[in-house]
Design a protein around this motif. Structure first.
Motif, mmCIF file in Angstrom:
data_model
loop_
_atom_site.group_PDB
_atom_site.id
_atom_site.type_symbol
_atom_site.label_atom_id
_atom_site.label_comp_id
_atom_site.label_asym_id
_atom_site.label_seq_id
_atom_site.Cartn_x
_atom_site.Cartn_y
_atom_site.Cartn_z
ATOM 1 N N ILE A 250 -24.974 -19.335 7.510
ATOM 2 C CA ILE A 250 -24.504 -19.213 6.300
ATOM 3 C C ILE A 250 -24.824 -17.929 5.642
ATOM 4 N N TYR A 251 -26.172 -17.505 5.505
ATOM 5 C CA TYR A 251 -26.921 -16.597 4.893
ATOM 6 C C TYR A 251 -25.945 -15.218 5.463
ATOM 7 N N SER A 252 -25.902 -15.140 6.872
ATOM 8 C CA SER A 252 -25.284 -14.036 7.457
ATOM 9 C C SER A 252 -23.679 -14.082 7.392
ATOM 10 N N GLY A 256 -23.291 -10.712 4.907
ATOM 11 C CA GLY A 256 -22.774 -9.613 5.898
ATOM 12 C C GLY A 256 -23.971 -9.189 6.807
ATOM 13 N N LYS A 257 -24.924 -9.773 6.634
ATOM 14 C CA LYS A 257 -26.369 -9.277 7.317
ATOM 15 C C LYS A 257 -26.189 -10.067 8.929
ATOM 16 N N THR A 258 -26.791 -9.489 9.848
ATOM 17 C CA THR A 258 -26.689 -10.043 11.175
ATOM 18 C C THR A 258 -27.793 -10.937 11.209
ATOM 19 N N ILE A 259 -27.695 -11.873 12.115
ATOM 20 C CA ILE A 259 -28.536 -13.001 12.254
ATOM 21 C C ILE A 259 -30.164 -12.527 12.452
ATOM 22 N N ALA A 260 -30.072 -11.325 13.286
ATOM 23 C CA ALA A 260 -31.437 -10.728 13.712
ATOM 24 C C ALA A 260 -31.960 -10.067 12.315
ATOM 25 N N GLU A 261 -31.034 -9.655 11.601
ATOM 26 C CA GLU A 261 -31.623 -8.857 10.185
ATOM 27 C C GLU A 261 -31.967 -9.875 9.324
ATOM 28 N N ALA A 262 -31.391 -10.980 9.231
ATOM 29 C CA ALA A 262 -31.848 -12.257 8.279
ATOM 30 C C ALA A 262 -33.318 -12.750 8.867
ATOM 31 N N GLU A 263 -33.352 -12.885 10.351
ATOM 32 C CA GLU A 263 -34.591 -13.385 10.740
ATOM 33 C C GLU A 263 -35.617 -12.485 10.274
ATOM 34 N N LYS A 264 -35.646 -11.145 10.273
ATOM 35 C CA LYS A 264 -36.370 -10.128 10.121
ATOM 36 C C LYS A 264 -36.850 -10.283 8.577
ATOM 37 N N LYS A 275 -34.642 -21.068 1.759
ATOM 38 C CA LYS A 275 -33.646 -21.738 1.280
ATOM 39 C C LYS A 275 -33.065 -21.400 -0.126
ATOM 40 N N LEU A 276 -34.159 -20.957 -0.968
ATOM 41 C CA LEU A 276 -33.648 -20.455 -2.350
ATOM 42 C C LEU A 276 -32.830 -19.485 -2.114
ATOM 43 N N ALA A 277 -33.002 -18.468 -1.128
ATOM 44 C CA ALA A 277 -32.198 -17.097 -1.130
ATOM 45 C C ALA A 277 -30.994 -17.597 -0.558
ATOM 46 N N VAL A 278 -30.757 -18.494 0.317
ATOM 47 C CA VAL A 278 -29.580 -18.702 0.758
ATOM 48 C C VAL A 278 -28.581 -19.455 -0.203
ATOM 49 N N GLY A 279 -29.406 -20.221 -1.209
ATOM 50 C CA GLY A 279 -28.555 -21.020 -2.289
ATOM 51 C C GLY A 279 -28.215 -20.161 -3.191
ATOM 52 N N GLU A 280 -29.000 -18.996 -3.423
ATOM 53 C CA GLU A 280 -28.704 -17.791 -4.548
ATOM 54 C C GLU A 280 -27.360 -17.160 -4.194
ATOM 55 N N ALA A 281 -27.574 -16.657 -2.949
ATOM 56 C CA ALA A 281 -26.498 -16.043 -2.259
ATOM 57 C C ALA A 281 -25.095 -16.753 -2.247
ATOM 58 N N VAL A 282 -25.300 -17.848 -1.999
ATOM 59 C CA VAL A 282 -23.865 -18.849 -1.875
ATOM 60 C C VAL A 282 -23.410 -19.172 -3.439
ATOM 61 N N ALA A 283 -24.418 -19.164 -4.300
ATOM 62 C CA ALA A 283 -23.896 -19.305 -5.611
ATOM 63 C C ALA A 283 -23.290 -18.192 -6.353
ATOM 64 N N SER A 284 -23.851 -16.832 -5.927
ATOM 65 C CA SER A 284 -23.306 -15.661 -6.581
ATOM 66 C C SER A 284 -21.986 -15.355 -6.066
ATOM 67 N N MET A 285 -21.892 -15.537 -4.632
ATOM 68 C CA MET A 285 -20.381 -15.430 -3.953
ATOM 69 C C MET A 285 -19.760 -16.477 -4.767
ATOM 70 N N LEU A 286 -19.682 -17.611 -4.826
ATOM 71 C CA LEU A 286 -18.852 -18.748 -5.638
ATOM 72 C C LEU A 286 -18.603 -18.307 -7.055
ATOM 73 N N LYS A 287 -19.319 -17.688 -7.645
ATOM 74 C CA LYS A 287 -19.214 -17.608 -9.137
ATOM 75 C C LYS A 287 -17.756 -16.990 -9.518
ATOM 76 N N PRO A 288 -17.587 -15.690 -8.926
ATOM 77 C CA PRO A 288 -16.112 -15.273 -9.357
ATOM 78 C C PRO A 288 -14.932 -16.235 -9.159
ATOM 79 N N ILE A 289 -15.037 -16.801 -7.942
ATOM 80 C CA ILE A 289 -14.052 -17.913 -7.322
ATOM 81 C C ILE A 289 -14.008 -18.752 -8.569
ATOM 82 N N GLN A 290 -14.937 -19.425 -8.801
ATOM 83 C CA GLN A 290 -15.213 -20.524 -9.934
ATOM 84 C C GLN A 290 -14.465 -20.161 -10.957
ATOM 85 N N GLU A 291 -14.829 -18.743 -11.698
ATOM 86 C CA GLU A 291 -14.275 -18.163 -12.924
ATOM 87 C C GLU A 291 -12.785 -18.278 -12.700
#
Ligand code: AQP
Length: 334
Positions: A250-252, A256-264, A275-291
């Motif tokens: 999901i994070y990747s 747009g980061k690769t799995i290896a970049e995310a692991e690092k 988990k917090l970082a994944v949640g925040e990334a998803v929420a900010s991606m969805l914000k304009p869609i929800q608007e």
């Protein structure tokens, strides 16, 4: 959609069986948006398919419109693509009948989705659940779709659509285009947050298993915090870590980061931070869609205009195919 252009035709559909999820977005909708410029696209809310599982009529009506609003909110442009409700184009059900008379029971009984869904809904194993792939074949063949974006779970249904089309062409002469699967470049299968062995589904009775595209930020963060992981603490992609691997997917996909970049990025951090970082990334991606979705909610007349125009355009295309089919099988012209 400019019918005269020689672009290939793509048809795809989504069932209004719940609020579309992050899985639906990353696995389908995001790709649909990208296809619009290169193909002639038709996208529909597949309400006829949805009643293979019992639905509350009022809720189905709302969800059908909401799915169309979400199509637009994620970036599907009604000026470029045809958006409609499947039940508004009566030719789907009519072609489905003709095709069902050219489909063998044996072929349908091999479908794994039928086996899965009849286990899941053992109290309602209806004939529609069994003939679902025939209706899907009708959806595709009506528009002479060259390509159908499919996940691996739908490949079997596309193959049966090709078999039905090929058989019909053999008996009655060249009528249908044989559709090819369009395997999407991005969009891995997103799994449930509560049972990462199962895919994330909008009809999951456990709301903690999925992220709805309309979930508010705090709900998204809470659901990711609760996501099932393992007793280890290393953010690493591995088959024995399905929960963490799903979060990495999901994070990747979202950043747009690769799995290896995310692991690092998260090496040395605990699961909580990740988990917090994944949640925040998803929420900010969805914000304009929800608007955008909320803005569309203020303009129901426009939304209605889009799906009404979409259905009349789709209906004209569908009618050409259906008339040809009726003639070929021997029905008397009106
Ligand atoms: N978890 C997922 N990951 C990636 N792609 C997914 N899709 C669905 N779930 C995931 C893709 O979304 C498109 C539309 O799906 P659908 O609504 O026609 O039916 P579905 O695949 O059965 O989706 P759901 O959310 O799981 O619905 P329910 O709960 O009703 O069964 C498809 O392209 C699908 O691949």
């Amino acid at each position: 959609m400019e019918n005269t252009e020689k672009k290939k035709i793509i048809l795809s559909a989504m069932q209004p069986s719940g609020e579309p999820t992050l899985g639906n977005y990353l696995g389908a909708l995001k790709n649909w948006v990208a296809l619009q410029d290169d193909y002639n696209c038709l996208f529909c809310a597949a309400d006829l398919h949805t009643i293979t599982v019992r639905q509350e009529p009022k809720v189905l009506r709302e969800r059908s419109i909401n799915v169309l609003k979400l199509f637009m909110a994620v970036g599907i442009d009604p000026e470029k693509s045809v958006l409609f409700l499947q039940s508004h184009v009566h030719q789907h059900a009519e072609l489905s009948w003709v095709l069902s008379c050219n489909t063998q029971m044996g072929e349908l009984s091999r479908m794994t989705q039928f086996k899965d869904k009849s286990q899941k809904h053992a109290d309602n194993i209806n004939a529609g659940l069994f003939t679902y792939p025939v209706l899907m074949a009708a959806d595709i063949l009506l528009y002479k779709a060259d390509l159908v974006p499919v996940g691996h779970d739908q490949l079997q249904h596309l193959e049966i659509a090709r078999d039905i089309a090929g058989r019909f062409n053999h008996f009655y002469g060249d009528t249908f285009t044989l559709p090819e699967p369009y395997i999407q470049k991005s969009g891995s299968r997103i799994m449930s947050l509560s049972t990462p062995e199962n895919k994330m589904s909008k009809s999951d009775p456990n709301p903690n298993g999925f992220i709805s595209l309309l979930d508010p930020t705090d709900t998204i963060i809470k659901k990711f915090k609760r996501a099932v992981t393992d007793s280890d603490s290393e953010v690493r992609y591995s088959p024995d870590k399905p929960g963490i691997s799903n979060l990495l997917d999901i994070y990747s996909a979202v950043t747009g980061k690769t799995i290896a970049e995310a692991e690092k990025e998260f090496s040395g951090f605990g699961y909580g931070d990740f988990k917090l970082a994944v949640g925040e990334a998803v929420a900010s991606m969805l914000k304009p869609i929800q608007e955008k979705y909320n803005d569309l909610g203020k303009n129901p007349d426009y939304v209605k205009e889009v799906y009404t125009n979409g259905a009349s355009f789709a209906s004209r295309l569908a009618d050409r195919t259906l008339s040809k089919v009726y003639k070929k099988v021997g029905f008397v012209a009106k």
